[in-house]
Scaffold this motif. Sequence first.
Motif, PDB file in Angstrom:
ATOM      1  N   ALA A 185      11.125   0.886   7.987  1.00 63.70           N
ATOM      2  CA  ALA A 185      11.312  -0.517   8.623  1.00 63.70           C
ATOM      3  C   ALA A 185      10.826  -1.534   9.211  1.00 63.70           C
ATOM      4  O   ALA A 185      11.377  -2.627   9.387  1.00 63.70           O
ATOM      5  N   ARG A 186       9.349  -0.987  10.033  1.00 64.23           N
ATOM      6  CA  ARG A 186       8.010  -2.106  10.889  1.00 64.23           C
ATOM      7  C   ARG A 186       7.485  -2.738   9.456  1.00 64.23           C
ATOM      8  O   ARG A 186       7.911  -4.752   9.689  1.00 64.23           O
ATOM      9  N   CYS A 187       7.382  -1.906   7.762  1.00 61.50           N
ATOM     10  CA  CYS A 187       6.860  -3.071   6.222  1.00 61.50           C
ATOM     11  C   CYS A 187       8.340  -4.428   6.702  1.00 61.50           C
ATOM     12  O   CYS A 187       8.092  -5.168   5.929  1.00 61.50           O
ATOM     13  N   ASN A 188       9.625  -3.655   6.557  1.00 64.29           N
ATOM     14  CA  ASN A 188      10.728  -4.687   5.854  1.00 64.29           C
ATOM     15  C   ASN A 188      11.088  -5.217   7.111  1.00 64.29           C
ATOM     16  O   ASN A 188      11.134  -6.528   6.358  1.00 64.29           O
ATOM     17  N   ASP A 189      10.659  -5.325   7.898  1.00 65.22           N
ATOM     18  CA  ASP A 189      11.011  -6.471   9.315  1.00 65.22           C
ATOM     19  C   ASP A 189      10.474  -7.332   9.127  1.00 65.22           C
ATOM     20  O   ASP A 189      10.736  -8.929   9.172  1.00 65.22           O
ATOM     21  N   HIS A 190       8.733  -7.006   9.183  1.00 63.69           N
ATOM     22  CA  HIS A 190       8.194  -7.980   9.304  1.00 63.69           C
ATOM     23  C   HIS A 190       7.845  -8.604   7.115  1.00 63.69           C
ATOM     24  O   HIS A 190       7.965  -9.879   7.286  1.00 63.69           O
ATOM     25  N   GLU A 220       8.499   0.304 -19.687  1.00 66.89           N
ATOM     26  CA  GLU A 220       9.549   0.498 -18.662  1.00 66.89           C
ATOM     27  C   GLU A 220       8.911   0.784 -17.636  1.00 66.89           C
ATOM     28  O   GLU A 220       7.555   0.990 -17.095  1.00 66.89           O
ATOM     29  N   LYS A 221       9.676  -0.228 -16.555  1.00 67.72           N
ATOM     30  CA  LYS A 221      10.083  -0.010 -15.105  1.00 67.72           C
ATOM     31  C   LYS A 221       9.624   1.145 -14.202  1.00 67.72           C
ATOM     32  O   LYS A 221      10.753   2.149 -14.712  1.00 67.72           O
ATOM     33  N   PHE A 222       8.929   1.668 -13.205  1.00 69.00           N
ATOM     34  CA  PHE A 222       9.116   3.256 -12.591  1.00 69.00           C
ATOM     35  C   PHE A 222      10.810   2.500 -11.541  1.00 69.00           C
ATOM     36  O   PHE A 222      11.289   1.400 -11.402  1.00 69.00           O
ATOM     37  N   PRO A 223      11.516   4.312 -11.132  1.00 71.67           N
ATOM     38  CA  PRO A 223      12.643   3.783 -10.599  1.00 71.67           C
ATOM     39  C   PRO A 223      12.108   3.206  -9.283  1.00 71.67           C
ATOM     40  O   PRO A 223      11.214   2.878  -8.339  1.00 71.67           O
ATOM     41  N   ALA A 224      12.979   2.594  -8.613  1.00 65.63           N
ATOM     42  CA  ALA A 224      13.281   2.252  -7.112  1.00 65.63           C
ATOM     43  C   ALA A 224      12.743   3.208  -5.689  1.00 65.63           C
ATOM     44  O   ALA A 224      11.903   4.206  -6.028  1.00 65.63           O
ATOM     45  N   PHE A 225      12.332   2.469  -5.482  1.00 72.36           N
ATOM     46  CA  PHE A 225      11.296   3.221  -3.663  1.00 72.36           C
ATOM     47  C   PHE A 225      12.124   4.371  -3.866  1.00 72.36           C
ATOM     48  O   PHE A 225      10.989   5.881  -3.551  1.00 72.36           O
ATOM     49  N   TYR A 240       0.971  -1.262   0.209  1.00 75.31           N
ATOM     50  CA  TYR A 240       0.228   0.037  -0.535  1.00 75.31           C
ATOM     51  C   TYR A 240       0.496   0.954  -0.168  1.00 75.31           C
ATOM     52  O   TYR A 240       0.711   2.478  -0.784  1.00 75.31           O
ATOM     53  N   TYR A 241       1.966   1.084   0.930  1.00 77.73           N
ATOM     54  CA  TYR A 241       2.773   1.970   1.089  1.00 77.73           C
ATOM     55  C   TYR A 241       2.918   2.688  -0.807  1.00 77.73           C
ATOM     56  O   TYR A 241       3.559   3.843  -0.642  1.00 77.73           O
ATOM     57  N   ASP A 242       4.557   2.232  -1.720  1.00 77.24           N
ATOM     58  CA  ASP A 242       4.242   0.921  -2.824  1.00 77.24           C
ATOM     59  C   ASP A 242       3.545   2.039  -3.425  1.00 77.24           C
ATOM     60  O   ASP A 242       4.000   3.047  -4.107  1.00 77.24           O
ATOM     61  N   SER A 243       2.036   1.666  -3.410  1.00 81.90           N
ATOM     62  CA  SER A 243       1.103   2.187  -4.252  1.00 81.90           C
ATOM     63  C   SER A 243       1.340   3.868  -4.136  1.00 81.90           C
ATOM     64  O   SER A 243       0.945   4.706  -5.396  1.00 81.90           O
ATOM     65  N   THR A 244       1.615   4.123  -2.888  1.00 81.41           N
ATOM     66  CA  THR A 244       0.846   5.966  -2.707  1.00 81.41           C
ATOM     67  C   THR A 244       1.968   6.364  -2.893  1.00 81.41           C
ATOM     68  O   THR A 244       1.974   7.344  -3.740  1.00 81.41           O
ATOM     69  N   ILE A 245       3.264   6.462  -3.387  1.00 73.47           N
ATOM     70  CA  ILE A 245       4.602   6.585  -3.778  1.00 73.47           C
ATOM     71  C   ILE A 245       4.834   6.771  -5.094  1.00 73.47           C
ATOM     72  O   ILE A 245       4.759   7.557  -6.035  1.00 73.47           O
ATOM     73  N   ILE A 246       4.081   5.445  -6.479  1.00 69.28           N
ATOM     74  CA  ILE A 246       3.610   5.871  -7.290  1.00 69.28           C
ATOM     75  C   ILE A 246       2.829   6.180  -7.986  1.00 69.28           C
ATOM     76  O   ILE A 246       3.147   6.801  -8.315  1.00 69.28           O
ATOM     77  N   ILE A 298      -1.267   2.458   8.999  1.00 70.00           N
ATOM     78  CA  ILE A 298      -2.522   2.847   7.675  1.00 70.00           C
ATOM     79  C   ILE A 298      -2.702   3.971   7.715  1.00 70.00           C
ATOM     80  O   ILE A 298      -2.313   4.639   7.004  1.00 70.00           O
ATOM     81  N   GLU A 299      -2.407   4.443   9.234  1.00 66.53           N
ATOM     82  CA  GLU A 299      -3.512   5.588   9.265  1.00 66.53           C
ATOM     83  C   GLU A 299      -1.863   7.327   8.459  1.00 66.53           C
ATOM     84  O   GLU A 299      -2.538   8.189   7.826  1.00 66.53           O
ATOM     85  N   ASN A 300      -0.983   6.829   8.976  1.00 68.82           N
ATOM     86  CA  ASN A 300      -0.342   7.614   8.719  1.00 68.82           C
ATOM     87  C   ASN A 300      -0.149   7.627   6.902  1.00 68.82           C
ATOM     88  O   ASN A 300      -0.040   8.651   6.530  1.00 68.82           O
ATOM     89  N   ILE A 301       0.086   6.691   6.619  1.00 75.54           N
ATOM     90  CA  ILE A 301       0.436   6.230   5.320  1.00 75.54           C
ATOM     91  C   ILE A 301      -1.094   7.052   4.313  1.00 75.54           C
ATOM     92  O   ILE A 301      -1.451   7.731   2.872  1.00 75.54           O
ATOM     93  N   PHE A 302      -2.701   6.497   4.997  1.00 75.30           N
ATOM     94  CA  PHE A 302      -3.521   7.039   4.183  1.00 75.30           C
ATOM     95  C   PHE A 302      -3.556   8.904   4.675  1.00 75.30           C
ATOM     96  O   PHE A 302      -4.110   9.414   3.446  1.00 75.30           O
ATOM     97  N   ILE A 303      -2.854   9.327   5.820  1.00 80.44           N
ATOM     98  CA  ILE A 303      -2.989  10.786   5.550  1.00 80.44           C
ATOM     99  C   ILE A 303      -1.698  11.247   4.562  1.00 80.44           C
ATOM    100  O   ILE A 303      -1.824  12.713   4.513  1.00 80.44           O
TER     101      ILE A 303
END
Length: 260
Positions: free
Chosen positions: A149-154, A113-118, A77-83, A186-191
């Motif tokens: 970092a939490r997302c990556n840890d999981h 073509e792919k988009f760049p890295a996150f 979800y976070y990736d999708s918002t940045i994309i 998820i609230e912070n990503i939505f905001i």
Amino acid sequence: MINDKYKSHSLFEQLVKYSDFYKDISFAVMPFKTSGTHGIINIDTYTYSSISGTIESIKDILLKGRINDSYALLRKYYDSTIINVYSNLYLQDNFSMDDFIVEKIDNWLKGKEKFPAFAIMSNYIRSSNKLKSINALLYYDDRYKNLRARCNDHTHYNYFHNLLSNDNNVYSNKRLEHLDRFAKDIENIFILHFAYIATLNDHYLMSEDYMDAVEMGMEPEEGVQYLVAPFVQEMFSSTIKTNRPDLATEIKRNTEMHLE
């Protein structure tokens, strides 16, 4: 173990609200053609619809107690918002009457073509003068760095307890704490996403009144283009103003839309 207290956590209602918001805005933006591409329908229509589905999947997985898996989808979800923000910002930065088609975005749509890295997309967004005031508020602390970092840890099982949080047969007295943390993440990503949408494409917030008049061949009433859709106002009031009044003030300062 999963119990009634876990299943009645406020996070699950929160997820329904977010998913419904993306469904509604997906439909609302459809009439606005994406400039700079060969696409006929606004590409954000599909992006928002996809995000809605991701949030529905998060809810389904969390209801089964798979907290670790849910964080992998939260990262998605976070990736999708940045994309989404990157593609809109890049189009606005590069579209002109001389460059009617922005090849990087058009090639991505065509699968060429792919988009760049996150990190590259994120840096592009954070370096934008258009988003300077919003970025200053979003990134005044390390919340998004820590969230990532939490997302990556999981996702990568960086710690054994991450793995255990996916086993719904393992007793843990911290399951509700995990849901509290997830709800804030998820609230912070939505905001973040709402703030960028409202800043880059504030016409996306428009109520149906204007488009309804245009489609019926009527002259819209003066100022109707600045009216905000009820579902947008509801989320702005309940989520943005309540949790980030500083961002709410800045969003209102940067738009002519009648957010209350």
